[in-house]
Design a protein around this motif. Structure first.
Motif, PDB file in Angstrom:
ATOM      1  N   PRO A  68      -5.608   0.806   4.060  1.00 41.63           N
ATOM      2  CA  PRO A  68      -4.629   1.360   3.116  1.00 41.63           C
ATOM      3  C   PRO A  68      -5.135   1.283   1.685  1.00 41.63           C
ATOM      4  CG  PRO A  68      -3.589  -0.140   4.656  1.00 41.63           C
ATOM      5  CD  PRO A  68      -5.060  -0.308   4.814  1.00 41.63           C
ATOM      6  N   ARG A  69      -4.546   2.096   0.824  1.00 45.79           N
ATOM      7  CA  ARG A  69      -4.971   2.142  -0.558  1.00 45.79           C
ATOM      8  C   ARG A  69      -3.773   1.989  -1.475  1.00 45.79           C
ATOM      9  NH1 ARG A  69     -10.183   3.723  -0.305  1.00 45.79           N
ATOM     10  NH2 ARG A  69     -10.453   4.017  -2.527  1.00 45.79           N
ATOM     11  N   SER A  70      -4.022   1.366  -2.609  1.00 44.78           N
ATOM     12  CA  SER A  70      -2.995   1.264  -3.650  1.00 44.78           C
ATOM     13  C   SER A  70      -3.411   2.137  -4.820  1.00 44.78           C
ATOM     14  CB  SER A  70      -2.821  -0.191  -4.105  1.00 44.78           C
ATOM     15  OG  SER A  70      -4.007  -0.650  -4.731  1.00 44.78           O
TER      16      SER A  70
ATOM     17  N   SER B 282     -11.425   4.699  -7.069  1.00 41.61           N
ATOM     18  CA  SER B 282     -11.939   6.018  -6.686  1.00 41.61           C
ATOM     19  C   SER B 282     -11.186   7.083  -7.457  1.00 41.61           C
ATOM     20  CB  SER B 282     -11.745   6.248  -5.183  1.00 41.61           C
ATOM     21  OG  SER B 282     -10.367   6.305  -4.861  1.00 41.61           O
ATOM     22  N   MET B 283     -11.904   8.084  -7.924  1.00 39.29           N
ATOM     23  CA  MET B 283     -11.279   9.170  -8.663  1.00 39.29           C
ATOM     24  C   MET B 283     -10.755  10.211  -7.678  1.00 39.29           C
ATOM     25  SD  MET B 283     -11.475   8.059 -11.630  1.00 39.29           S
ATOM     26  CE  MET B 283     -10.839   9.494 -12.503  1.00 39.29           C
ATOM     27  N   PRO B 284      -9.805  11.028  -8.094  1.00 42.54           N
ATOM     28  CA  PRO B 284      -9.297  12.081  -7.210  1.00 42.54           C
ATOM     29  C   PRO B 284     -10.433  12.932  -6.650  1.00 42.54           C
ATOM     30  CG  PRO B 284      -7.926  11.904  -9.155  1.00 42.54           C
ATOM     31  CD  PRO B 284      -9.110  11.006  -9.381  1.00 42.54           C
TER      32      PRO B 284
ATOM     33  N   ASP C 227      -5.438  10.083   2.213  1.00 40.06           N
ATOM     34  CA  ASP C 227      -6.254  11.182   1.717  1.00 40.06           C
ATOM     35  C   ASP C 227      -5.515  11.971   0.637  1.00 40.06           C
ATOM     36  OD1 ASP C 227      -8.532  10.722   3.268  1.00 40.06           O
ATOM     37  OD2 ASP C 227      -7.689  11.772   4.983  1.00 40.06           O
ATOM     38  N   TRP C 228      -4.225  12.146   0.820  1.00 40.36           N
ATOM     39  CA  TRP C 228      -3.426  12.845  -0.193  1.00 40.36           C
ATOM     40  C   TRP C 228      -3.423  12.060  -1.511  1.00 40.36           C
ATOM     41  CZ3 TRP C 228       1.072  12.018  -3.063  1.00 40.36           C
ATOM     42  CH2 TRP C 228       1.652  13.155  -3.625  1.00 40.36           C
ATOM     43  N   LEU C 229      -3.271  10.753  -1.411  1.00 36.70           N
ATOM     44  CA  LEU C 229      -3.301   9.912  -2.610  1.00 36.70           C
ATOM     45  C   LEU C 229      -4.674   9.956  -3.269  1.00 36.70           C
ATOM     46  CD1 LEU C 229      -1.311   6.835  -1.260  1.00 36.70           C
ATOM     47  CD2 LEU C 229      -0.556   8.374  -3.088  1.00 36.70           C
ATOM     48  N   ASP C 230      -5.733   9.883  -2.456  1.00 36.30           N
ATOM     49  CA  ASP C 230      -7.089   9.945  -3.001  1.00 36.30           C
ATOM     50  C   ASP C 230      -7.328  11.262  -3.741  1.00 36.30           C
ATOM     51  OD1 ASP C 230      -7.861   7.455  -2.146  1.00 36.30           O
ATOM     52  OD2 ASP C 230      -8.889   8.165  -0.347  1.00 36.30           O
ATOM     53  N   ALA C 231      -6.673  12.322  -3.270  1.00 36.24           N
ATOM     54  CA  ALA C 231      -6.865  13.632  -3.883  1.00 36.24           C
ATOM     55  C   ALA C 231      -6.161  13.762  -5.223  1.00 36.24           C
ATOM     56  CB  ALA C 231      -6.374  14.727  -2.930  1.00 36.24           C
ATOM     57  N   HIS C 232      -5.124  12.973  -5.442  1.00 31.16           N
ATOM     58  CA  HIS C 232      -4.294  13.158  -6.629  1.00 31.16           C
ATOM     59  C   HIS C 232      -4.263  11.978  -7.600  1.00 31.16           C
ATOM     60  CE1 HIS C 232      -2.859  16.884  -4.975  1.00 31.16           C
ATOM     61  NE2 HIS C 232      -2.348  16.300  -3.918  1.00 31.16           N
ATOM     62  N   PHE C 233      -4.634  10.800  -7.126  1.00 33.73           N
ATOM     63  CA  PHE C 233      -4.521   9.604  -7.959  1.00 33.73           C
ATOM     64  C   PHE C 233      -5.819   8.809  -7.946  1.00 33.73           C
ATOM     65  CE2 PHE C 233      -0.236  10.544  -6.481  1.00 33.73           C
ATOM     66  CZ  PHE C 233       0.532  10.403  -7.626  1.00 33.73           C
ATOM     67  N   VAL C 234      -5.945   7.907  -8.896  1.00 35.74           N
ATOM     68  CA  VAL C 234      -6.994   6.899  -8.846  1.00 35.74           C
ATOM     69  C   VAL C 234      -6.496   5.818  -7.893  1.00 35.74           C
ATOM     70  CG1 VAL C 234      -8.297   5.188 -10.144  1.00 35.74           C
ATOM     71  CG2 VAL C 234      -7.725   7.373 -11.197  1.00 35.74           C
ATOM     72  N   THR C 235      -7.259   5.527  -6.848  1.00 38.31           N
ATOM     73  CA  THR C 235      -6.813   4.574  -5.842  1.00 38.31           C
ATOM     74  C   THR C 235      -7.797   3.423  -5.691  1.00 38.31           C
ATOM     75  OG1 THR C 235      -7.893   5.798  -4.055  1.00 38.31           O
ATOM     76  CG2 THR C 235      -5.597   6.364  -4.540  1.00 38.31           C
ATOM     77  N   LEU C 236      -7.314   2.349  -5.072  1.00 37.36           N
ATOM     78  CA  LEU C 236      -8.132   1.167  -4.831  1.00 37.36           C
ATOM     79  C   LEU C 236      -8.051   0.772  -3.368  1.00 37.36           C
ATOM     80  CD1 LEU C 236      -7.090  -1.075  -7.872  1.00 37.36           C
ATOM     81  CD2 LEU C 236      -9.322  -0.012  -7.528  1.00 37.36           C
TER      82      LEU C 236
ATOM     83  N   PRO D 199       0.818  -1.210   0.000  1.00 38.86           N
ATOM     84  CA  PRO D 199       0.000   0.000   0.000  1.00 38.86           C
ATOM     85  C   PRO D 199       0.855   1.265   0.000  1.00 38.86           C
ATOM     86  CG  PRO D 199      -0.973  -1.624   1.465  1.00 38.86           C
ATOM     87  CD  PRO D 199       0.353  -2.186   1.024  1.00 38.86           C
ATOM     88  N   ALA D 200       0.579   2.143  -0.948  1.00 40.86           N
ATOM     89  CA  ALA D 200       1.429   3.321  -1.131  1.00 40.86           C
ATOM     90  C   ALA D 200       1.423   4.232   0.082  1.00 40.86           C
ATOM     91  CB  ALA D 200       0.970   4.091  -2.367  1.00 40.86           C
TER      92      ALA D 200
END
Length: 206
Positions: A197-199, A156-158, A137-146, A29-30
């Motif tokens: 966690p999200r990837s 999920s989209m940014p 949350d930072w990753l969710d804001a900038h990347f597509v995450t799973l 997880p990133a």
């Protein structure tokens, strides 16, 4: 380079880019890799001596005890201490081994990166969770995450357009999100007991 990374200081740029790259490469997880990188807070060329005679080396403060098994591959402490993404790759590899092979929940396993001793692990684990939530949350804001714990989950989209989520040089790496929307997202995350966690997903759809 995306603007929200280009605006970071050089050290913060290396930390974010290398941590995400290593997380993707080793399927960790990133946000956990980013949280460990922030907690360790090392720098290229840094050596910190431990009471047991080992050293924590480089950007990810990789412990030299782990190099005994890696010496047969020609990996040295100087390699770990060097600037660049190599130390992040080794750290993600080590986190992957902890997550796959150790006992306990995900966070206890990840905290084994620091120590397996329960009292030290517990302190590291608690702060690791806080930092990982923020980085998620930072990753969710900038990347597509799973969500890495759910099969066939929809990416999920940014949360906001990248242009709105710019990170300035004045924003330290320990505080990756600063916009009102990002702060609200952080509050939402902290209130979710089962937040995971999200990837990062590179799937763009059909």
């Amino acid at each position: 380079m995306p603007p929200f990374i280009a605006d970071l200081t050089p050290i913060a740029q290396e930390r974010v880019v290398c941590a995400i790259s290593a997380a993707v490469k080793y399927e960790v997880p990133a946000n956990i890799v980013l949280a460990v990188a922030e907690k360790e807070g090392g720098k290229p060329g840094q050596w910190v001596r431990n009471s047991n005679g080992t050293y924590d080396v480089g950007s990810m403060q990789f412990n030299t005890a782990y190099l005994r098994d890696l010496a047969r591959y020609g990996i040295t402490a100087n390699d770990v201490a060097a600037a660049g993404c190599y130390s992040f790759d080794l750290a993600a590899w080590r986190l992957r081994m902890h997550i796959r092979n150790d006992k306990g929940d995900l966070w206890t396993k990840a905290a084994n990166y620091h120590s397996r001793t329960p009292r030290y692990n517990a302190v590291y684990r608690a702060d690791l969770i806080r930092k990982a939530l923020k980085w998620a949350d930072w990753l969710d804001a900038h990347f597509v995450t799973l969500d890495v714990t759910k099969a066939d989950t929809t990416p999920s989209m940014p949360l906001q357009p990248i242009e709105v989520q710019r990170v300035t040089q004045q924003t330290p790496a320990s505080s990756p999100v600063s916009s009102p929307a990002a702060k609200q997202a952080s509050v939402r995350s902290l209130s979710q007991k089962n937040y995971v966690p999200r990837s990062i997903s590179f799937k763009t759809g059909d």
